[in-house]
Design an enzyme around this catalytic site. Structure first.
Site, mmCIF file in Angstrom:
data_model
loop_
_atom_site.group_PDB
_atom_site.id
_atom_site.type_symbol
_atom_site.label_atom_id
_atom_site.label_comp_id
_atom_site.label_asym_id
_atom_site.label_seq_id
_atom_site.Cartn_x
_atom_site.Cartn_y
_atom_site.Cartn_z
ATOM 1 N N GLN A 274 1.332 -5.549 -10.250
ATOM 2 C CA GLN A 274 1.403 -6.952 -9.890
ATOM 3 C C GLN A 274 0.705 -7.791 -10.958
ATOM 4 O OE1 GLN A 274 -0.782 -6.945 -6.181
ATOM 5 N NE2 GLN A 274 -2.415 -5.752 -7.106
ATOM 6 N N HIS A 306 -14.343 -11.106 5.130
ATOM 7 C CA HIS A 306 -14.710 -9.697 5.006
ATOM 8 C C HIS A 306 -15.764 -9.285 6.030
ATOM 9 C CE1 HIS A 306 -12.696 -10.122 1.026
ATOM 10 N NE2 HIS A 306 -12.300 -8.903 1.340
ATOM 11 N N ASP A 328 -10.471 -4.945 -4.597
ATOM 12 C CA ASP A 328 -11.434 -5.910 -5.132
ATOM 13 C C ASP A 328 -12.879 -5.510 -4.851
ATOM 14 O OD1 ASP A 328 -11.812 -6.658 -2.357
ATOM 15 O OD2 ASP A 328 -10.056 -7.938 -2.559
ATOM 16 N N GLU A 348 -6.461 2.409 -3.250
ATOM 17 C CA GLU A 348 -5.863 1.186 -3.796
ATOM 18 C C GLU A 348 -4.722 1.562 -4.739
ATOM 19 O OE1 GLU A 348 -4.509 -2.152 -4.996
ATOM 20 O OE2 GLU A 348 -6.189 -2.299 -3.583
ATOM 21 N N ASP A 382 -0.667 5.009 -3.259
ATOM 22 C CA ASP A 382 -0.085 4.233 -2.168
ATOM 23 C C ASP A 382 -0.726 4.682 -0.861
ATOM 24 O OD1 ASP A 382 2.216 2.559 -0.959
ATOM 25 O OD2 ASP A 382 2.423 4.508 0.018
ATOM 26 N N ALA A 383 -1.155 3.740 -0.036
ATOM 27 C CA ALA A 383 -1.919 4.071 1.177
ATOM 28 C C ALA A 383 -1.111 4.962 2.125
ATOM 29 C CB ALA A 383 -2.345 2.789 1.885
ATOM 30 N N ASP A 401 -7.492 -3.180 4.762
ATOM 31 C CA ASP A 401 -7.639 -4.450 4.043
ATOM 32 C C ASP A 401 -6.412 -4.610 3.145
ATOM 33 O OD1 ASP A 401 -8.634 -6.779 3.015
ATOM 34 O OD2 ASP A 401 -10.073 -5.818 1.666
#
Length: 545
Positions: A274, A306, A328, A348, A382-383, A401
């Site tokens: 991205q 958060h 992040d 992530e 990938d989750a 998240d």
């Protein structure tokens, strides 16, 4: 409208013999098929570039892709019909069409970006301006691409007459192979190495060179002297425009990015996944993190978000924590504030985002250098795929998240299969927390996620947290108009079984103003109960800041 055969105009030339070529007929036929291949590749790049820009700037990739593809296919049919009138001047018509297509297709990305950046917030009658321009480019490019095939068929028959079936087979074989190459070149070469703007401009240059070379080199004897010079000069002008635009692309993109994201943009990085943009974060300015144009972290609201995401799930056992997404490092920061945490795994997809979270001074300061803590382990995957191979009952807390559920690309991360895999990795008494989008403005999405969780065997405690009055954008579409609903985040705290988890304040928590039932806001509760048809008071909480 559709004629079985378009008659020649009175006085139009009729081809009674093969074209006079500077090469042998076999070589000339091969060169025409090469041009078909190149033009097909360029056409598909234009198509994918429009889809990508529509998804990036407007959002909802399925809708935008459907609009672009359907309009372009329709326009290609109209363009093919219109080209029947040009086939008696096939060489000149094809050269003119390729020149116009190169200019329109090559500059389409820059034009869309400019309109969105500088006029996307006008509102009023121009509220759908970017969408209208997208449809206009799709229509124009589709008309021009559709006109190519009949003219190329005429040119290939000018070299050597053959049965229609054989000519069509040769032409479409080259066309489809070219489309394959263009479709693979866009995501794997043009986008990562050149970017959308320069990639589209380069495609336009290739398009005009291929078309001009075929017409002026192979079929120049079919053109008058005036037509040859006109095509040459116009083609060189288009090449000059594309080259000038490519030279200014970086400055243009920087100015457009400032118009979209503000003057504080520090980092703009195209990762393998991205585009990541960081704005602010230094000299006391709040940091904003944008992923593919969508605000992922708002410096004024991120702590509120958060804390609301993490702390309710941490009131039970929390030695082993899994964070899905959250590259992040901000969710990890909140997890590490709780004593007793022994291990935190962050799964992530974007390794580039994790790299920024480690190294960027603004983002690493905001996450309190969470990745430097030896208890935090990052996994690039990938989750959903990672969960399939994860060991059972290995985590006390799972924190999802993830991108907003309203984004089409993230739908699989809110599926029953995903939650079933998350339930499998939870230990006995473990908790799962999910951000399910804004409850006030999109209650249908929120309760759809809740229903999916229940179908996966979870009992739920829904809650929400209000954002600041300034709100936060749920996506890049500034032309959609502001919603009158309050800006909020909706969350779902889930536990396997029939007993819903209790929302309570952890007395060991580091912040006394974290979620507590004493901070319920009566008017927000009443408004929400009216909107969604009633919800137990104990499940709607609002922290006082």
């Amino acid at each position: 409208m559709i004629e079985p055969h378009a008659p020649a105009r009175p006085g139009a030339p009729t081809w009674t013999g093969p074209a006079r070529l500077p090469v042998r007929p076999g070589t000339g036929r091969f060169l025409v098929l090469v041009c078909v291949f190149v033009c097909a590749a360029c056409g598909l790049v234009y198509e994918l570039e429009l889809v990508a820009f529509a998804s990036y700037l407007i959002g909802d990739s399925v809708t935008q892709a459907s609009v672009v593809l359907s309009v372009m296919v329709f326009a290609m049919g109209i363009g093919s019909l219109a080209a029947k009138r040009l086939r008696w001047h096939a060489a000149a018509g094809f050269g003119a069409i390729e020149t116009v297509l190169a200019l329109v297709g090559g500059c389409s990305a820059m034009a869309l970006y400019a309109v969105f950046a500088w006029t996307g917030g006008w509102g009023g009658m121009w509220v759908d301006g970017p969408r209208c321009l997208l449809v206009a480019f799709s229509l124009a490019i589709g008309l021009l691409v559709g006109a190519e095939v009949p003219l190329l068929m005429e040119l290939i028959q000018r070299i050597h007459r053959q049965d229609a079936g054989g000519a069509v087979a040769d032409l479409f074989a080259a066309d489809y192979v070219g489309a394959l190459v263009g479709g693979l070149a866009f995501p794997f070469l043009l986008l990562p190495f050149l970017g959308q703007l320069t990639g589209a401009l380069l495609t336009g240059a290739v398009n005009v060179v291929a078309g001009g070379a075929l017409v002026l080199g192979l079929f120049r004897r079919d053109l008058t002297r005036r037509a040859r010079w006109t095509l040459l000069l116009v083609g060189l002008t288009v090449l000059g425009v594309l080259a000038a635009a490519a030279a200014l692309a970086d400055d243009f993109e920087r100015a457009a990015r400032h118009a979209v994201y503000g003057r504080d943009v520090r980092v703009a990085l195209q990762t393998d996944v991205q585009e990541v943009v960081l704005a602010g974060g230094t000299h006391g300015r709040p940091l904003d993190l944008f992923l593919d144009g969508r605000l992922r972290v708002g410096g004024r609201d991120e702590r509120r978000y958060h804390e609301a995401l993490v702390h309710p799930a941490m009131t039970g056992p929390h030695a082993r924590v899994l964070i899905l997404g959250g590259g992040d490092g901000l969710a990890a920061r909140e997890v590490l504030r709780h004593p007793g945490v022994r291990r935190v795994d962050v799964v992530e997809l974007d390794a580039g985002l994790i790299g920024l979270a480690r190294s960027d001074p603004g983002l690493s300061a905001l996450n309190r250098h969470a990745y430097d803590d030896p208890r935090v382990h990052s996994i690039t995957a990938d989750a959903l795929t990672w969960l399939r191979g994860a060991p059972q009952t290995s985590f006390d807390v799972v924190i999802a998240d993830l991108p907003d559920p309203g984004i089409t690309a993230s739908t699989k991360l809110y599926s029953q299969e995903f939650y079933g895999l998350a339930r499998r990795v939870l230990a006995d008494g473990g908790r799962l927390v999910v951000h399910a989008g804004p409850l006030a403005s999109r209650p249908r999405v929120f309760w759809t996620v809740a229903s999916t969780l229940r179908a996966s065997g979870f009992a739920l405690a829904p809650y929400r947290v209000l954002g600041h009055d300034s709100g936060f954008p749920a996506g890049p579409d500034r032309s959609a108009g502001a919603s009158g609903a309050p800006h909020d985040w909706g969350f779902l705290l889930a536990a396997a079984g029939d007993s819903a988890p209790q929302l309570r304040l952890d007395p060991r928590g580091p912040r006394p103003h974290t979620l507590t039932q004493r901070d319920l806001v009566a008017d927000a509760l009443a408004a929400e109960r009216t909107r969604i048809g009633g919800l137990p008071a104990s499940t709607l909480v609002h922290p006082r800041y």
